[in-house]
Write a protein that holds these residues in place. Structure first.
Motif, PDB file in Angstrom:
ATOM      1  N   ASN A   1      43.043   4.097  -6.923  1.00  0.00           N
ATOM      2  CA  ASN A   1      42.160   3.276  -6.096  1.00  0.00           C
ATOM      3  C   ASN A   1      42.321   3.615  -4.618  1.00  0.00           C
ATOM      4  OD1 ASN A   1      44.651   2.202  -5.485  1.00  0.00           O
ATOM      5  ND2 ASN A   1      44.095   0.074  -5.913  1.00  0.00           N
ATOM      6  N   PHE A   2      42.850   4.802  -4.314  1.00  0.00           N
ATOM      7  CA  PHE A   2      43.082   5.215  -2.933  1.00  0.00           C
ATOM      8  C   PHE A   2      41.769   5.287  -2.154  1.00  0.00           C
ATOM      9  CE2 PHE A   2      47.300   7.755  -3.402  1.00  0.00           C
ATOM     10  CZ  PHE A   2      47.896   6.632  -3.948  1.00  0.00           C
ATOM     11  N   GLN A   3      41.898   5.129  -0.836  1.00  0.00           N
ATOM     12  CA  GLN A   3      40.757   5.331   0.037  1.00  0.00           C
ATOM     13  C   GLN A   3      40.403   6.810   0.079  1.00  0.00           C
ATOM     14  OE1 GLN A   3      43.863   4.568   0.965  1.00  0.00           O
ATOM     15  NE2 GLN A   3      44.292   5.080   3.105  1.00  0.00           N
ATOM     16  N   GLN A   4      39.239   7.122   0.614  1.00  0.00           N
ATOM     17  CA  GLN A   4      38.832   8.513   0.786  1.00  0.00           C
ATOM     18  C   GLN A   4      39.750   9.196   1.788  1.00  0.00           C
ATOM     19  OE1 GLN A   4      34.572   9.875   1.115  1.00  0.00           O
ATOM     20  NE2 GLN A   4      35.144  10.047   3.271  1.00  0.00           N
TER      21      GLN A   4
ATOM     22  N   GLY B   1      46.083  14.624 -10.904  1.00  0.00           N
ATOM     23  CA  GLY B   1      45.002  13.730 -10.550  1.00  0.00           C
ATOM     24  C   GLY B   1      43.633  14.382 -10.603  1.00  0.00           C
ATOM     25  N   PHE B   2      42.616  13.531 -10.770  1.00  0.00           N
ATOM     26  CA  PHE B   2      41.221  13.962 -10.777  1.00  0.00           C
ATOM     27  C   PHE B   2      40.678  13.842  -9.361  1.00  0.00           C
ATOM     28  CE2 PHE B   2      42.098  12.781 -15.098  1.00  0.00           C
ATOM     29  CZ  PHE B   2      41.296  13.597 -15.886  1.00  0.00           C
ATOM     30  N   ARG B   3      40.416  14.966  -8.726  1.00  0.00           N
ATOM     31  CA  ARG B   3      39.952  14.972  -7.345  1.00  0.00           C
ATOM     32  C   ARG B   3      38.458  15.288  -7.311  1.00  0.00           C
ATOM     33  NH1 ARG B   3      45.296  15.976  -7.350  1.00  0.00           N
ATOM     34  NH2 ARG B   3      46.487  15.295  -5.530  1.00  0.00           N
ATOM     35  N   VAL B   4      37.715  14.462  -6.567  1.00  0.00           N
ATOM     36  CA  VAL B   4      36.259  14.493  -6.631  1.00  0.00           C
ATOM     37  C   VAL B   4      35.679  14.677  -5.233  1.00  0.00           C
ATOM     38  CG1 VAL B   4      34.220  13.304  -7.504  1.00  0.00           C
ATOM     39  CG2 VAL B   4      36.461  12.835  -8.512  1.00  0.00           C
ATOM     40  N   ARG B   5      34.681  15.534  -5.140  1.00  0.00           N
ATOM     41  CA  ARG B   5      33.947  15.741  -3.886  1.00  0.00           C
ATOM     42  C   ARG B   5      32.458  15.787  -4.217  1.00  0.00           C
ATOM     43  NH1 ARG B   5      36.406  19.598  -1.186  1.00  0.00           N
ATOM     44  NH2 ARG B   5      38.191  19.750  -2.596  1.00  0.00           N
TER      45      ARG B   5
ATOM     46  N   TRP C   1      39.968  10.106  -5.567  1.00  0.00           N
ATOM     47  CA  TRP C   1      40.676  10.310  -6.828  1.00  0.00           C
ATOM     48  C   TRP C   1      40.111   9.368  -7.889  1.00  0.00           C
ATOM     49  CZ3 TRP C   1      42.816  10.925  -2.139  1.00  0.00           C
ATOM     50  CH2 TRP C   1      43.668  12.011  -1.931  1.00  0.00           C
ATOM     51  N   TRP C   2      39.709   9.908  -9.034  1.00  0.00           N
ATOM     52  CA  TRP C   2      39.229   9.057 -10.111  1.00  0.00           C
ATOM     53  C   TRP C   2      40.354   8.243 -10.742  1.00  0.00           C
ATOM     54  CZ3 TRP C   2      35.475  12.796 -13.120  1.00  0.00           C
ATOM     55  CH2 TRP C   2      34.213  12.727 -12.527  1.00  0.00           C
TER      56      TRP C   2
END
Length: 383
Positions: free
Chosen positions: A333-336, A310-314, A329-330
């Motif tokens: 559609n998960f919540q933060q 997965g693409f994990r974004v901060r 996650w890009w």
């Protein structure tokens, strides 16, 4: 004696091309070098910014002007991070396709029109309508925003396929629209004048995967990362050819080159002191790798290439101090999520992994990343 830039105190004159070890000599591209003036138009925050805003929806006619971006964005990428809409999809709108035209990077879908989504691109931000995916009352949203060319496009004939391009060469970002041919080996001009390092392509006409190229995972042009599935694919996306300073070569895959279909590509390259695309190898330790970017990152994404992780974004809009532990996650559609297992420390000239989690730092695994700056290390207050 000083070096050729006037820095240092040396007993003898330093050899030509040798500079004092100091922050003032850090490499920073002149096009995004603010000279220490945070209000300058070439400041990194005038090229990219991430903002958090709160919805105010009463009904579909409600509008919400987000005027905290600091410039007129040309790509706005929005995700709900709280409330009843927090499991909504990512939505990307750009000024080349036009306001209200969106695609969802975490889904296998074509372009759609959402009339109450992003309704306009404004001097200091953008306006959203009353759609719950953009403006649900009391819901928090994150918006990642890039500047291209103010919506002004031009025709580009560098490749075999004529493209419509709006490019921001100073910040290494362009938006490219074109019509697919279905023929492997077709080339499209991107307008950056420099070899791209990170590319996202979406079929606008037919439901297809979101195909991506990263230089450190695809040096020979034989692999695509499919963002919505978080998988790598070695099919014929790029025709086994690296992009050049002028064109991107396409294979025959329908994600990037379906005959007669409209396509959009977002294209980035690295700019010293502003953007960085690279890789690192995890060590499974809380004393993890340090990744030098040459700037204080405003946003970072990571992806483990060994598996579909997965693409994990901060970003520093959601985490304003260390450790940074808020993840979106890009590809989902998960919540933060907020967890100490996601801890990363963001510094004036890079970031450091401070957990041994498999998401970011598995021992021996290779991770790719992309990052954009809010301040180049040369002008950080830490120096």
């Amino acid at each position: 004696n000083t070096d050729e830039n006037g820095f240092g105190e040396f007993q003898y004159t330093p050899p030509s091309g040798h500079l004092a070890c100091c922050s003032a000599n850090l490499p920073t591209d002149a096009n995004i070098d603010p000279g220490g003036d945070n209000g300058a138009d070439d400041n990194p925050t005038k090229q990219f910014n991430s903002v958090v805003y709160t919805g105010n929806r009463v009904d579909n006619s409600t509008e919400n002007a987000i005027n905290t971006v600091g410039f007129q964005p040309d790509l706005v990428w929005i995700k709900a991070i709280s409330g009843s809409s927090q499991t909504s999809d990512h939505r990307l709108t750009d000024s080349s396709r036009g306001a209200t035209k969106i695609y969802r990077c975490n889904e296998n879908t074509q372009e759609q029109t959402e009339t109450n989504g992003v309704k306009s691109f404004n001097t200091n931000g953008f306006t959203v309508g009353g759609d719950n995916n953009y403006n649900n009352g009391s819901t928090e949203y994150v918006a990642w925003c890039w500047k291209a060319n103010g919506g002004v496009t031009s025709s580009n004939s560098d490749g075999s396929v004529t493209t419509t391009v709006q490019a921001n060469q100073a910040a290494g970002f362009s938006i490219v629209t074109y019509t697919g041919t279905g023929s492997a080996g077709a080339t499209i001009g991107h307008g950056l004048g420099k070899k791209p390092k990170w590319i996202m392509v979406k079929n606008r006409t037919t439901a297809r995967n979101n195909a991506c190229y990263h230089i450190e995972d695809n040096a020979n042009g034989t692999k695509a990362l499919l963002m919505n599935t978080a998988n790598s694919d070695t099919s014929n996306y790029w025709n086994g050819t690296q992009p050049t300073s002028s064109v991107i070569t396409l294979g025959s895959e329908t994600e990037v080159n379906q005959s007669g279909n409209d396509m959009v590509a977002y294209v980035w390259t690295d700019i010293s002191g502003f953007s960085s695309f690279g890789k690192y190898v995890g060590n499974g330790s809380t004393d993890g790798p340090y990744i030098a970017t040459g700037f204080r990152p405003a946003m970072i994404w990571t992806f483990k290439v060994n598996t579909a992780s997965g693409f994990r974004v901060r970003d520093t809009a959601r985490d304003t101090f260390n450790p940074s532990d808020s993840i979106v996650w890009w590809n989902l559609n998960f919540q933060q999520y907020n967890s100490s297992g996601y801890n990363v420390d963001i510094f004036s000239n890079g970031f450091k992994l401070t957990n041994g989690a498999s998401d970011f730092n598995t021992d021996g695994d290779t991770f790719i990343y992309g990052a954009w700056a809010d301040t180049s290390a040369k002008f950080s207050n830490a120096f």
